[in-house]
Scaffold this motif. Structure first.
Motif, PDB file in Angstrom:
ATOM      1  N   VAL A   1      68.308  48.857  29.716  1.00  0.00           N
ATOM      2  CA  VAL A   1      66.817  47.919  29.924  1.00  0.00           C
ATOM      3  C   VAL A   1      66.835  48.341  31.516  1.00  0.00           C
ATOM      4  O   VAL A   1      65.806  47.905  31.823  1.00  0.00           O
TER       5      VAL A   1
ATOM      6  N   ARG B   1      63.754  50.887  31.496  1.00  0.00           N
ATOM      7  CA  ARG B   1      62.257  50.538  31.426  1.00  0.00           C
ATOM      8  C   ARG B   1      62.264  48.752  31.718  1.00  0.00           C
ATOM      9  O   ARG B   1      60.964  49.180  32.622  1.00  0.00           O
ATOM     10  N   ASP B   2      62.638  47.776  31.869  1.00  0.00           N
ATOM     11  CA  ASP B   2      62.206  46.709  33.057  1.00  0.00           C
ATOM     12  C   ASP B   2      62.400  46.514  33.966  1.00  0.00           C
ATOM     13  O   ASP B   2      61.964  45.332  34.598  1.00  0.00           O
ATOM     14  N   VAL B   3      63.190  46.900  34.939  1.00  0.00           N
ATOM     15  CA  VAL B   3      63.725  47.285  36.254  1.00  0.00           C
ATOM     16  C   VAL B   3      62.919  48.150  36.980  1.00  0.00           C
ATOM     17  O   VAL B   3      61.934  47.673  37.896  1.00  0.00           O
TER      18      VAL B   3
ATOM     19  N   GLY C   1      62.392  41.858  39.517  1.00  0.00           N
ATOM     20  CA  GLY C   1      61.742  43.349  40.630  1.00  0.00           C
ATOM     21  C   GLY C   1      62.713  44.091  41.812  1.00  0.00           C
ATOM     22  O   GLY C   1      63.532  43.249  40.773  1.00  0.00           O
ATOM     23  N   PRO C   2      61.806  45.128  41.724  1.00  0.00           N
ATOM     24  CA  PRO C   2      63.161  46.474  43.033  1.00  0.00           C
ATOM     25  C   PRO C   2      63.975  45.870  44.106  1.00  0.00           C
ATOM     26  O   PRO C   2      63.286  44.249  44.974  1.00  0.00           O
TER      27      PRO C   2
ATOM     28  N   VAL D   1      62.636  39.774  29.043  1.00  0.00           N
ATOM     29  CA  VAL D   1      62.379  40.323  29.495  1.00  0.00           C
ATOM     30  C   VAL D   1      61.508  40.580  31.541  1.00  0.00           C
ATOM     31  O   VAL D   1      61.733  40.628  32.222  1.00  0.00           O
TER      32      VAL D   1
ATOM     33  N   ASP E   1      60.620  50.403  35.844  1.00  0.00           N
ATOM     34  CA  ASP E   1      59.487  50.762  34.612  1.00  0.00           C
ATOM     35  C   ASP E   1      59.186  52.032  34.218  1.00  0.00           C
ATOM     36  O   ASP E   1      58.073  52.493  34.527  1.00  0.00           O
TER      37      ASP E   1
ATOM     38  N   VAL F   1      63.738  39.584  34.788  1.00  0.00           N
ATOM     39  CA  VAL F   1      64.396  40.241  34.393  1.00  0.00           C
ATOM     40  C   VAL F   1      62.825  41.242  35.655  1.00  0.00           C
ATOM     41  O   VAL F   1      63.348  41.803  36.352  1.00  0.00           O
ATOM     42  N   ARG F   2      61.225  41.417  34.799  1.00  0.00           N
ATOM     43  CA  ARG F   2      61.202  42.135  35.706  1.00  0.00           C
ATOM     44  C   ARG F   2      60.310  41.540  37.005  1.00  0.00           C
ATOM     45  O   ARG F   2      59.931  41.985  37.959  1.00  0.00           O
TER      46      ARG F   2
END
Lengths: 403, 215
Positions: B163, B166-168, A54-55, A47, B170, A50-51
């Motif tokens: 995913v 939620r995780d990309v 970033g965008p 997780v 947010d 993936v976070r």
């Protein structure tokens, strides 16, 4: 504390979505189980990865391209543009008053029945209208797994060569229930055994009326049949939106011609008697199916498999091969098979010929515990020439300790 | 407008916050095309990100993002504001991405031929010059980006979808439930399975060479 309980809550635990009591239970289980802690760490790492990625930034020219496209589109403003805002509000009040008058009038006529509209209804309608509008242009109808069976059959997806008209089908498999092969058969999910010509598997294909040669049977027990509903293409969503009164003339014309096409197809199906080509011994890919004569069948195409087998995906690949198919990943791409560690989950697909799709469940039962997963309203049909993607969620669990 | 002018005079340097989403929609419905452009500017990164993470390549992502905004233009005049604009936009985007995948897979599944390009079935495990037990430490940004893209691509579509949301993107569980029109409990359980699968994929791809090779 049940480790199974905790394992299924690791994701919610990461997000702080558990109640205090559940959190305490999970933490206790984590203290006791190293494998559970390892699973949590692995999930947290994935997780975080993936976070951290970033965008993304949209390409610089995107806005300009969108502006060019929408410049050609009319803006549905109508009278609003030319009427000052205060008059809009007055008009809204006048309309609301008119609605009240209609409601009151109707209430009087209804001999004390409930008024046609309540306070809550307009908001609900507006919300569902937003939903319909969101789907209107995309033509995809989403199915809620927990909504009751709809009165109108949802659009059917038909896959396969020369798909032809879509048909209403009968029984759907029971959602989320673990079923034995015998149960699946008796529920009509697997279809009746075929009076066949060279097909060994009691496959998808239901019974036929021998006397007429017509392939299709009515009734739910066979798992398919000629029904009242004919599936519309995904633009059914647009038809739904038209009842909201927001469809322009071109759209109405398109809907009308779709309806007409579906009616003609339905009539063609009901008239057509079909003798499948394979019955006469022809099975080659050069067989041509004319519209209205293709074979349709339905099978459960989603399973969950819980297995203690360390051979894991390799076994599934062998099963797929034995059915004339192949094992691929969740997106249909070739998959390198490897043993799953306990606690690992993986979604795979078996791409198998349509006539063998129903055999997948039986074979999986030899590998582990099988649960049939089907979304309510899932009515995908497959032509005989089709390759069916059977989706399998694989959970590897620890083998029970030897006694 | 007047208020903004007054504020600027009385409180130099004070700036009113920009128009809310609701105000932009209202202006658009009154015929202001610039309001729509403003909406695009506000949401284009998020829409593009969603499309890219879902579909896996920049070209598809850009085309789909354009389609999403075009669809939005056509349907926004009927938007009643009962749900948030962001929810509405994401719902349109999710539907477009699904359609794009469905269209691709429908073409692929219609025949007995093996699916897709003849990819190398022995996908190489990622060789990470890591210096700790956590597989993602020591990975530079570009490596991480590639790993994320590949891992998401391997995920089953329903799992990738949740995913990404939620995780990309947010989004909260409630927002996701709204967008996907699923009960909250289903969002929870589906997200769990999706992340479990993601963890399996990432772990396999980052195992040190010589251990856990594809068999």
């Amino acid at each position: 504390m049940d480790e199974f309980f905790a394992r299924n809550r690791l994701s919610a635990y990461l997000d702080g979505e558990l109640t205090a009591a559940e959190t305490a239970e999970v933490e206790l289980a984590l203290e006791r189980s190293a494998s559970l802690r390892a699973e949590l760490d692995a999930m947290r790492s994935a997780v975080d990865l993936v976070r951290r990625a970033g965008p993304l930034r949209a390409p610089p020219g995107l806005l300009a391209k969108v502006q060019r496209q929408v410049a050609k589109e009319p803006l549905d403003v109508g009278w609003r543009r030319w009427v000052p805002r205060v008059r809009v509000e007055v008009a809204m009040v006048a309309m609301a008053a008119a609605v009240v008058l209609v409601v009151v009038g109707r209430g009087e006529m209804d001999e004390g029945g409930a008024p046609a509209e309540t306070e809550a209804a307009p908001a609900e309608k507006a919300r569902s209208k937003d939903d319909m509008l969101a789907r209107k242009e995309e033509g995809v109808q989403e199915q809620r797994p927990d909504t009751p069976q709809q009165a109108v059959a949802p659009p059917l997806q038909v896959l396969g060569d020369d798909a032809g008209p879509a048909l209403d089908v009968g029984a759907a498999p029971t959602l989320g229930k673990t079923q034995s092969m015998a149960e699946l058969k008796s529920d009509g999910v697997l279809g009746n055994e075929v009076a066949k010509n060279g097909i060994d598997d009691p496959g998808l294909l239901g019974g036929r009326s021998r006397s007429s040669g017509a392939y299709f049977e009515e009734g739910a027990s066979s798992g398919y049949g000629v029904g009242k509903g004919v599936g519309f293409p995904p633009d059914e969503a647009a038809a739904a939106a038209s009842s909201a009164g927001k469809v322009d003339a071109a759209e109405k014309g398109r809907l009308a011609s779709q309806k007409k096409k579906a009616t003609l197809q339905k009539q063609a199906v009901e008239k057509e008697a079909y003798a499948p080509d394979w019955e006469q011994g022809g099975t080659g890919p050069s067989t041509v199916y004319t519209p209205g004569s293709a074979v349709y069948a339905q099978a459960p195409v989603q399973y969950r498999l819980q297995t203690t087998s360390a051979a894991g995906l390799k076994e599934l690949a062998e099963i797929a091969a034995s059915l004339g198919g192949q094992l691929v990943d969740g997106n249909g791409r070739p998959l390198a098979t490897y043993p799953l560690e306990p606690g690992e989950s993986r979604v795979v697909q078996m791409l198998v010929p349509a006539y063998n799709a129903s055999a997948v469940g039986r074979k999986l039962a030899g590998v582990g515990e099988v649960t049939v997963l089907v979304q309510e309203g899932d009515r995908t049909l497959y032509g005989e020439k089709a390759t069916v993607p059977v989706r399998i969620e694989v959970d590897a669990v620890e083998a029970p300790a030897a006694q | 407008m007047l208020l903004a002018l007054l504020s600027a005079v009385v409180f130099p340097g004070f700036r009113l916050p920009g128009p809310t989403d609701t105000e932009l929609v209202e202006r658009f419905r009154d015929g202001d095309r610039d309001a729509f452009s403003e909406i695009v500017l506000r949401y284009q990164d998020r829409v593009y990100t969603l499309c890219h993470r879902w579909l896996g390549d920049a070209q598809s992502a850009e085309e789909t993002a354009q389609d999403v905004f075009l669809a939005l233009f056509r349907s926004l005049s009927g938007f009643r504001g009962e749900s948030r604009l962001s929810t509405f936009i994401f719902r349109v985007a999710v539907n477009h991405c699904k359609n794009k995948r469905l269209h691709r897979s429908r073409r692929a599944y219609g025949r007995h031929d093996p699916l897709g390009p003849a990819a190398d079935p022995d996908m190489p495990d990622r060789d990470i010059a890591g210096d700790g037990p956590a597989p993602d430490r020591g990975v530079d940004v570009r490596e991480a980006e590639t790993l994320v893209a590949e891992a998401l691509a391997e995920l089953d579509e329903d799992h990738r979808q949740i995913v990404v949301l939620r995780d990309v993107e947010d989004l909260s569980y409630d927002e996701i439930a709204d967008i996907l029109e699923l009960p909250r409990g289903t969002v929870k359980s589906r997200l769990h399975r999706a992340r479990a699968e993601l963890a399996t994929i990432v772990a396999r791809r980052t195992r040190a060479p010589g251990k856990g090779e594809a068999r």
